[in-house]
Motif scaffolding. Structure first.
Motif, PDB file in Angstrom:
ATOM      1  N   TYR A 181    -108.974  -0.270 -32.997  1.00  0.00           N
ATOM      2  CA  TYR A 181    -108.841   1.182 -32.766  1.00  0.00           C
ATOM      3  C   TYR A 181    -109.255   1.564 -33.800  1.00  0.00           C
ATOM      4  O   TYR A 181    -109.741   1.834 -34.799  1.00  0.00           O
ATOM      5  CB  TYR A 181    -107.127   1.186 -32.430  1.00  0.00           C
ATOM      6  CG  TYR A 181    -107.324   2.941 -32.239  1.00  0.00           C
ATOM      7  CD1 TYR A 181    -107.316   3.055 -30.481  1.00  0.00           C
ATOM      8  CD2 TYR A 181    -106.837   3.886 -32.537  1.00  0.00           C
ATOM      9  CE1 TYR A 181    -106.904   4.427 -30.280  1.00  0.00           C
ATOM     10  CE2 TYR A 181    -106.833   4.882 -32.609  1.00  0.00           C
ATOM     11  CZ  TYR A 181    -107.260   4.885 -31.185  1.00  0.00           C
ATOM     12  OH  TYR A 181    -106.830   7.235 -30.339  1.00  0.00           O
ATOM     13  N   ASP A 230    -110.562   5.549 -33.923  1.00  0.00           N
ATOM     14  CA  ASP A 230    -110.682   7.461 -33.781  1.00  0.00           C
ATOM     15  C   ASP A 230    -111.685   7.855 -34.457  1.00  0.00           C
ATOM     16  O   ASP A 230    -111.780   8.036 -34.713  1.00  0.00           O
ATOM     17  CB  ASP A 230    -109.312   7.745 -34.820  1.00  0.00           C
ATOM     18  CG  ASP A 230    -109.154   9.347 -34.155  1.00  0.00           C
ATOM     19  OD1 ASP A 230    -108.275  10.090 -33.134  1.00  0.00           O
ATOM     20  OD2 ASP A 230    -108.355  10.084 -35.321  1.00  0.00           O
ATOM     21  N   GLY A 239    -110.352   6.090 -29.070  1.00  0.00           N
ATOM     22  CA  GLY A 239    -109.643   7.489 -28.701  1.00  0.00           C
ATOM     23  C   GLY A 239    -110.795   8.639 -28.657  1.00  0.00           C
ATOM     24  O   GLY A 239    -111.305   8.593 -29.975  1.00  0.00           O
ATOM     25  N   LYS A 248    -111.036  13.267 -29.241  1.00  0.00           N
ATOM     26  CA  LYS A 248    -110.155  14.308 -29.118  1.00  0.00           C
ATOM     27  C   LYS A 248    -111.155  15.906 -28.968  1.00  0.00           C
ATOM     28  O   LYS A 248    -112.297  15.798 -29.153  1.00  0.00           O
ATOM     29  CB  LYS A 248    -109.452  14.984 -30.748  1.00  0.00           C
ATOM     30  CG  LYS A 248    -108.226  13.362 -30.904  1.00  0.00           C
ATOM     31  CD  LYS A 248    -107.637  14.017 -31.529  1.00  0.00           C
ATOM     32  CE  LYS A 248    -107.977  13.886 -33.366  1.00  0.00           C
ATOM     33  NZ  LYS A 248    -108.694  12.321 -33.779  1.00  0.00           N
ATOM     34  N   LEU A 287    -108.933   6.777 -24.597  1.00  0.00           N
ATOM     35  CA  LEU A 287    -107.575   7.675 -24.762  1.00  0.00           C
ATOM     36  C   LEU A 287    -108.194   8.876 -25.839  1.00  0.00           C
ATOM     37  O   LEU A 287    -109.235   8.867 -26.522  1.00  0.00           O
ATOM     38  CB  LEU A 287    -106.642   7.213 -26.231  1.00  0.00           C
ATOM     39  CG  LEU A 287    -105.683   8.298 -26.301  1.00  0.00           C
ATOM     40  CD1 LEU A 287    -104.780   9.014 -25.753  1.00  0.00           C
ATOM     41  CD2 LEU A 287    -104.939   7.590 -28.428  1.00  0.00           C
ATOM     42  N   TYR A 288    -108.090  10.482 -24.969  1.00  0.00           N
ATOM     43  CA  TYR A 288    -108.541  11.435 -24.569  1.00  0.00           C
ATOM     44  C   TYR A 288    -107.318  12.418 -24.971  1.00  0.00           C
ATOM     45  O   TYR A 288    -106.217  12.589 -24.487  1.00  0.00           O
ATOM     46  CB  TYR A 288    -109.306  12.266 -24.076  1.00  0.00           C
ATOM     47  CG  TYR A 288    -110.457  12.540 -24.172  1.00  0.00           C
ATOM     48  CD1 TYR A 288    -110.923  12.605 -24.929  1.00  0.00           C
ATOM     49  CD2 TYR A 288    -110.484  14.241 -23.146  1.00  0.00           C
ATOM     50  CE1 TYR A 288    -112.656  13.863 -25.675  1.00  0.00           C
ATOM     51  CE2 TYR A 288    -112.023  15.498 -23.522  1.00  0.00           C
ATOM     52  CZ  TYR A 288    -112.811  14.412 -24.761  1.00  0.00           C
ATOM     53  OH  TYR A 288    -113.843  15.589 -25.104  1.00  0.00           O
ATOM     54  N   GLN A 289    -107.571  12.952 -26.601  1.00  0.00           N
ATOM     55  CA  GLN A 289    -106.470  13.794 -26.919  1.00  0.00           C
ATOM     56  C   GLN A 289    -107.041  15.540 -26.943  1.00  0.00           C
ATOM     57  O   GLN A 289    -107.638  15.627 -27.378  1.00  0.00           O
ATOM     58  CB  GLN A 289    -105.599  13.236 -27.868  1.00  0.00           C
ATOM     59  CG  GLN A 289    -104.965  11.880 -28.278  1.00  0.00           C
ATOM     60  CD  GLN A 289    -104.727  11.666 -29.007  1.00  0.00           C
ATOM     61  OE1 GLN A 289    -103.110  11.632 -29.588  1.00  0.00           O
ATOM     62  NE2 GLN A 289    -105.486  10.996 -30.354  1.00  0.00           N
TER      63      GLN A 289
END
Length: 311
Positions: free
Chosen positions: A63, A65, A92, A94, A137-139
């Protein structure tokens, strides 16, 4: 490397992930950057990012980020994925902060926050252009109750459409009121469906205030990632004593404490050198820790963090 499912029915990821906040731009709030990253040119940080991703992958990290505001982190990650072709790496990222540092160390404001539909639309297009379908994953970056997102119907509808397209929608929380933000997000629905199903929190022995809310999110089926910050004044004596007794660094003890939280799906390492990565991964060997409390007042903790200079 132990693995876990990223939320209910999500992809399998490693319990430890690699965060690119300190690798994607020349200035950041971490100390020791001159020694750890002597070449902070674009080419130098691209090369270091590739070597850190290679090292992390070799030990089982699956994973990664990133964020739009992490300088060229998405660009570096996209280039590494294109060259290496590792289909099992889960990505992921953001949106919500714009990088404004211009690859300089002397710029006072390195990033600007904006949680608007225009910012989301622009940043999603750029993330997609770089990461394509690898974006899992988009935060929302550092969501707070004051950001306006919770009452912005067009923005919520746009996020819902992205979720319907198969992307996990999450939020990262920061500040002394992380718990309130997470609980507000837990109750948010769009067209009868819960919008958010993941959150990234800051939890560590000094700032554990988000723990109960993170547990509630995990109980609701959310993926919960944990970011960890080292105190500016050095590790507290109890951490040092525990580290000495277990034959590891204080970082490993702090990471082991985060991994021990039953709500934590993934714990992020912010390592920028192979030695730091090895020290962080030693958290997996620490075993059960004794009970200890180092909690500070959340307001004081976050005020100190906000005052840290960008190096």
């Amino acid at each position: 490397m132990p693995t876990v499912t990223l939320g209910a029915g999500g992809p399998v990821v490693s319990r430890i992930g690699l965060g690119l906040a300190a690798l994607g731009r020349p200035a950041y709030i971490t100390s020791g950057r001159e020694e750890d990253l002597p070449d902070r040119s674009v080419a130098g940080l691209r090369s270091r990012t590739f070597s850190m991703l290679d090292a992390a992958y070799a030990v089982g990290v699956r994973y990664v980020d990133a964020a739009r505001s992490y300088g060229r982190a998405e660009e570096f990650l996209a280039g590494w994925l294109a060259e290496r072709g590792h289909a099992d790496v889960i990505v992921g990222s953001k949106w919500g902060y714009r990088y404004t540092g211009g690859w300089r160390l002397d710029v006072a404001q390195q990033e600007v926050k904006e949680h608007s539909l225009a910012m989301f639309t622009t940043q999603l297009a750029r993330s997609r252009a770089l990461l394509g379908e690898r974006l899992t994953l988009y935060q929302v970056h550092s969501l707070t109750l004051e950001s306006g997102l919770f009452t912005d119907a067009p923005l919520l509808a746009a996020l819902s459409r992205l979720r319907a397209g198969g992307v996990i929608i999450g939020l990262s929380a920061s500040g002394p009121h992380q718990a309130e933000t997470i609980r507000r997000a837990l109750s948010l629905t769009v067209d009868g469906q819960q919008l958010f199903t993941a959150t990234e929190v800051t939890w560590n022995p000094l700032e554990p205030s988000a723990g109960a809310a993170a547990a509630e999110a995990a109980a609701a089926g959310w993926a919960v990632a944990n970011g960890r910050l080292t105190p500016a004044g050095g590790p507290p004596a109890p951490l040092t004593a525990l580290a000495a007794a277990r034959g590891v660094t204080e970082d490993a003890i702090a990471l082991a404490a985060a991994l021990a939280q039953p709500w934590a799906s993934v714990v992020l390492s912010g390592a920028v050198t192979r030695a730091q990565l090895d020290e962080n991964l030693a958290a997996l060997t620490v075993g059960q820790l004794p009970a200890f409390s180092l909690a500070e007042d959340p307001g004081a903790y976050w005020a100190e963090r906000a005052a840290r200079p960008w190096h």
